[in-house]
Design a protein around this motif. Structure first.
Motif, PDB file in Angstrom:
ATOM      1  N   SER A 181      21.323 -14.015 -10.267  1.00  0.00           N
ATOM      2  CA  SER A 181      22.449 -13.550 -11.086  1.00  0.00           C
ATOM      3  C   SER A 181      22.953 -12.191 -10.632  1.00  0.00           C
ATOM      4  O   SER A 181      23.799 -11.595 -11.307  1.00  0.00           O
ATOM      5  N   SER A 182      22.470 -11.698  -9.499  1.00  0.00           N
ATOM      6  CA  SER A 182      22.875 -10.376  -9.020  1.00  0.00           C
ATOM      7  C   SER A 182      24.369 -10.305  -8.733  1.00  0.00           C
ATOM      8  O   SER A 182      24.968  -9.233  -8.775  1.00  0.00           O
ATOM      9  N   VAL A 183      24.967 -11.467  -8.430  1.00  0.00           N
ATOM     10  CA  VAL A 183      26.387 -11.491  -8.103  1.00  0.00           C
ATOM     11  C   VAL A 183      27.255 -11.042  -9.271  1.00  0.00           C
ATOM     12  O   VAL A 183      28.388 -10.629  -9.093  1.00  0.00           O
ATOM     13  N   PHE A 184      26.703 -11.079 -10.486  1.00  0.00           N
ATOM     14  CA  PHE A 184      27.484 -10.731 -11.666  1.00  0.00           C
ATOM     15  C   PHE A 184      27.227  -9.304 -12.143  1.00  0.00           C
ATOM     16  O   PHE A 184      27.707  -8.909 -13.203  1.00  0.00           O
ATOM     17  N   TYR A 185      26.460  -8.554 -11.363  1.00  0.00           N
ATOM     18  CA  TYR A 185      26.168  -7.168 -11.726  1.00  0.00           C
ATOM     19  C   TYR A 185      26.388  -6.278 -10.510  1.00  0.00           C
ATOM     20  O   TYR A 185      26.350  -6.727  -9.368  1.00  0.00           O
ATOM     21  N   GLY A 186      26.552  -4.983 -10.767  1.00  0.00           N
ATOM     22  CA  GLY A 186      26.490  -4.022  -9.685  1.00  0.00           C
ATOM     23  C   GLY A 186      25.044  -3.835  -9.266  1.00  0.00           C
ATOM     24  O   GLY A 186      24.111  -4.298  -9.940  1.00  0.00           O
ATOM     25  N   LYS A 187      24.839  -3.135  -8.163  1.00  0.00           N
ATOM     26  CA  LYS A 187      23.479  -2.949  -7.650  1.00  0.00           C
ATOM     27  C   LYS A 187      22.576  -2.266  -8.679  1.00  0.00           C
ATOM     28  O   LYS A 187      21.454  -2.730  -8.954  1.00  0.00           O
ATOM     29  N   GLU A 188      23.053  -1.188  -9.265  1.00  0.00           N
ATOM     30  CA  GLU A 188      22.242  -0.469 -10.247  1.00  0.00           C
ATOM     31  C   GLU A 188      22.051  -1.295 -11.518  1.00  0.00           C
ATOM     32  O   GLU A 188      20.973  -1.314 -12.106  1.00  0.00           O
ATOM     33  N   GLY A 189      23.106  -1.971 -11.928  1.00  0.00           N
ATOM     34  CA  GLY A 189      23.013  -2.802 -13.124  1.00  0.00           C
ATOM     35  C   GLY A 189      21.999  -3.913 -12.960  1.00  0.00           C
ATOM     36  O   GLY A 189      21.236  -4.214 -13.890  1.00  0.00           O
ATOM     37  N   TYR A 190      21.971  -4.523 -11.769  1.00  0.00           N
ATOM     38  CA  TYR A 190      21.028  -5.616 -11.554  1.00  0.00           C
ATOM     39  C   TYR A 190      19.592  -5.102 -11.510  1.00  0.00           C
ATOM     40  O   TYR A 190      18.673  -5.785 -11.964  1.00  0.00           O
ATOM     41  N   GLU A 191      19.375  -3.921 -10.957  1.00  0.00           N
ATOM     42  CA  GLU A 191      18.026  -3.342 -10.949  1.00  0.00           C
ATOM     43  C   GLU A 191      17.525  -3.146 -12.373  1.00  0.00           C
ATOM     44  O   GLU A 191      16.352  -3.415 -12.672  1.00  0.00           O
ATOM     45  N   THR A 192      18.404  -2.706 -13.257  1.00  0.00           N
ATOM     46  CA  THR A 192      18.024  -2.532 -14.658  1.00  0.00           C
ATOM     47  C   THR A 192      17.665  -3.864 -15.293  1.00  0.00           C
ATOM     48  O   THR A 192      16.652  -3.984 -16.004  1.00  0.00           O
ATOM     49  N   ILE A 193      18.493  -4.871 -15.041  1.00  0.00           N
ATOM     50  CA  ILE A 193      18.233  -6.209 -15.599  1.00  0.00           C
ATOM     51  C   ILE A 193      16.920  -6.781 -15.062  1.00  0.00           C
ATOM     52  O   ILE A 193      16.112  -7.343 -15.810  1.00  0.00           O
ATOM     53  N   LYS A 194      16.694  -6.646 -13.765  1.00  0.00           N
ATOM     54  CA  LYS A 194      15.462  -7.175 -13.162  1.00  0.00           C
ATOM     55  C   LYS A 194      14.216  -6.574 -13.813  1.00  0.00           C
ATOM     56  O   LYS A 194      13.271  -7.283 -14.142  1.00  0.00           O
ATOM     57  N   ASN A 195      14.221  -5.268 -13.970  1.00  0.00           N
ATOM     58  CA  ASN A 195      13.049  -4.603 -14.533  1.00  0.00           C
ATOM     59  C   ASN A 195      12.842  -4.960 -16.000  1.00  0.00           C
ATOM     60  O   ASN A 195      11.700  -5.104 -16.453  1.00  0.00           O
ATOM     61  N   LYS A 196      13.945  -5.089 -16.715  1.00  0.00           N
ATOM     62  CA  LYS A 196      13.840  -5.477 -18.130  1.00  0.00           C
ATOM     63  C   LYS A 196      13.255  -6.884 -18.262  1.00  0.00           C
ATOM     64  O   LYS A 196      12.391  -7.135 -19.112  1.00  0.00           O
ATOM     65  N   GLU A 197      13.730  -7.818 -17.441  1.00  0.00           N
ATOM     66  CA  GLU A 197      13.251  -9.193 -17.543  1.00  0.00           C
ATOM     67  C   GLU A 197      11.827  -9.329 -17.008  1.00  0.00           C
ATOM     68  O   GLU A 197      11.073 -10.188 -17.462  1.00  0.00           O
ATOM     69  N   LEU A 198      11.453  -8.497 -16.031  1.00  0.00           N
ATOM     70  CA  LEU A 198      10.064  -8.488 -15.568  1.00  0.00           C
ATOM     71  C   LEU A 198       9.129  -8.156 -16.720  1.00  0.00           C
ATOM     72  O   LEU A 198       8.063  -8.780 -16.885  1.00  0.00           O
ATOM     73  N   ALA A 199       9.523  -7.191 -17.544  1.00  0.00           N
ATOM     74  CA  ALA A 199       8.694  -6.784 -18.672  1.00  0.00           C
ATOM     75  C   ALA A 199       8.490  -7.924 -19.664  1.00  0.00           C
ATOM     76  O   ALA A 199       7.453  -7.990 -20.343  1.00  0.00           O
ATOM     77  N   ASP A 200       9.463  -8.847 -19.754  1.00  0.00           N
ATOM     78  CA  ASP A 200       9.342  -9.976 -20.684  1.00  0.00           C
ATOM     79  C   ASP A 200       8.244 -10.946 -20.279  1.00  0.00           C
ATOM     80  O   ASP A 200       7.692 -11.664 -21.134  1.00  0.00           O
ATOM     81  N   PHE A 201       7.919 -11.014 -18.975  1.00  0.00           N
ATOM     82  CA  PHE A 201       6.942 -11.997 -18.486  1.00  0.00           C
ATOM     83  C   PHE A 201       5.651 -11.365 -17.957  1.00  0.00           C
ATOM     84  O   PHE A 201       4.653 -12.065 -17.809  1.00  0.00           O
ATOM     85  N   LEU A 202       5.673 -10.082 -17.684  1.00  0.00           N
ATOM     86  CA  LEU A 202       4.575  -9.452 -16.959  1.00  0.00           C
ATOM     87  C   LEU A 202       3.230  -9.554 -17.681  1.00  0.00           C
ATOM     88  O   LEU A 202       2.190  -9.738 -17.045  1.00  0.00           O
ATOM     89  N   ASN A 203       3.229  -9.459 -18.989  1.00  0.00           N
ATOM     90  CA  ASN A 203       1.972  -9.436 -19.737  1.00  0.00           C
ATOM     91  C   ASN A 203       1.544 -10.807 -20.253  1.00  0.00           C
ATOM     92  O   ASN A 203       0.575 -10.907 -21.010  1.00  0.00           O
ATOM     93  N   LEU A 204       2.261 -11.862 -19.844  1.00  0.00           N
ATOM     94  CA  LEU A 204       1.880 -13.219 -20.261  1.00  0.00           C
ATOM     95  C   LEU A 204       0.770 -13.756 -19.355  1.00  0.00           C
ATOM     96  O   LEU A 204       0.916 -13.778 -18.133  1.00  0.00           O
ATOM     97  N   ARG A 205      -0.304 -14.193 -19.949  1.00  0.00           N
ATOM     98  CA  ARG A 205      -1.405 -14.749 -19.139  1.00  0.00           C
ATOM     99  C   ARG A 205      -1.028 -16.125 -18.601  1.00  0.00           C
ATOM    100  O   ARG A 205      -1.401 -16.491 -17.494  1.00  0.00           O
TER     101      ARG A 205
END
Length: 326
Positions: A181-205
């Motif tokens: 989905s990076s095509v729909f964001y700027g470079k900085e915006g996509y980095e923010t989205i990526k990190n936010k969504e990583l946090a949603d899954f990172l702690n799931l066993r």
């Protein structure tokens, strides 16, 4: 009248798609409100067009009635004054025999090409109406094709390199394997989205990718594969062997929409099944396994691979598509 039929045709087509629950085959259902808005606007335009046609019809009727009244008055005046006018004109014409000549042909020399400018305009309107009618006809009368492995086989699939993303490509191009989905964001915006969504899954066993989390979860896994190595992951999809996979490896895919069919793609990952597993293309399965990685020679890079610990065949879901939920 033709404009009314076209407006009504689009409104009817969108309404029919909703009534038949086929909207999910055209757009991400999150944006269903757009088609509902279109139906409302088109219906209002139909009403406006009907009112416009009624006003034109009434105006034409009034002009016709006025012309008839004028003609009737002229006829009446002619009949009542016929004798007097006849005598007067007869005497007058005797004194001036040539004066009765009129110049009625004065303007008869109009160019024979005086009306040719209407023809191209008429053709343009006709072609325009045909172009607008085509999607109405196909949307109402032609069945919607559900995407399956034949689409993958026809199009082939590729994996974006680590250095580039779909942002470098046409946003309307079909995507394969990795949701991007990076095509729909700027470079900085996509980095923010990526990190936010990583946090949603990172702690799931254990990561269960269901209809709501499939697209987001796959994108996170491909963006941060190192964070999920050895993690237990499960998801549903259809099998695709392809011509580049050997042994007990199958791709397990689902078709997904980011916004609409224009940016749709086939998303999933390579799955290492137990020895002797025999699947056909389009067989639906539920797979559970641990995430590993392998060098996949056709892509010339390492890609995430799910090493199956358990799997089972399942019926194809009522809605085979998944959607990007933000």
């Amino acid at each position: 009248m033709i404009r009314f039929y076209i407006l009504f045709g689009f409104a009817f087509m969108f309404s029919l798609i909703h009534y038949q629950d086929q909207l999910n085959k055209y757009i991400n259902t999150k944006y269903a409100y757009l088609s509902i808005t279109a139906i409302v606007i088109l219906s209002l335009l139909c009403i406006v067009e009907v009112a416009r046609m009624y006003r034109l019809e009434q105006a034409e009727k009034r002009r016709t009635e006025a012309a008839e009244r004028k003609l009737e008055q002229e006829r009446h005046d002619l009949e009542s004054g016929h004798t007097h006018d006849h005598d007067h004109n007869h005497d007058h014409n005797e004194e001036h025999p040539d004066h009765g000549h009129t110049h009625e042909h004065e303007h008869a020399h109009d160019s024979p090409f005086g009306h040719t400018h209407e023809s191209p305009s008429r053709w343009k309107r006709t072609i325009g109406y045909l172009i607008l009618s085509f999607p109405i006809f196909t949307g109402i009368f032609l069945p919607v094709q559900t995407l399956d492995s034949s689409f993958v086989k026809a199009k082939g699939f590729s994996f974006p390199s680590a250095e580039g993303t779909m942002s470098d490509k046409n946003p309307g191009q079909h995507q394969f394997l990795k949701p991007d989905s990076s095509v729909f964001y700027g470079k900085e915006g996509y980095e923010t989205i990526k990190n936010k969504e990583l946090a949603d899954f990172l702690n799931l066993r254990e990561i269960e990718l269901n209809d709501q989390t499939y697209m987001k979860g796959m994108e996170v896994i491909y963006n941060f594969p190192g964070n999920f190595m050895g993690r237990k992951i499960s998801f549903n999809g259809f099998a695709y062997k392809g011509e580049q996979v050997d042994g007990d490896h199958y791709f397990v895919f689902r078709f997904g929409f980011i916004h609409c069919a224009a940016d749709s793609g086939v998303f999933g990952m390579l799955v290492d099944f137990p020895k002797g597993t025999d699947l056909e293309n389009d067989d639906w399965v539920h797979v559970t396994g641990t995430l590993t990685s392998e060098l996949y020679q056709p892509f010339k890079q390492k890609i995430p691979v799910l090493k199956v610990t358990s799997w089972k065949p399942i019926p194809a879901p009522e809605d085979p598509y998944v959607y990007r939920i933000y």
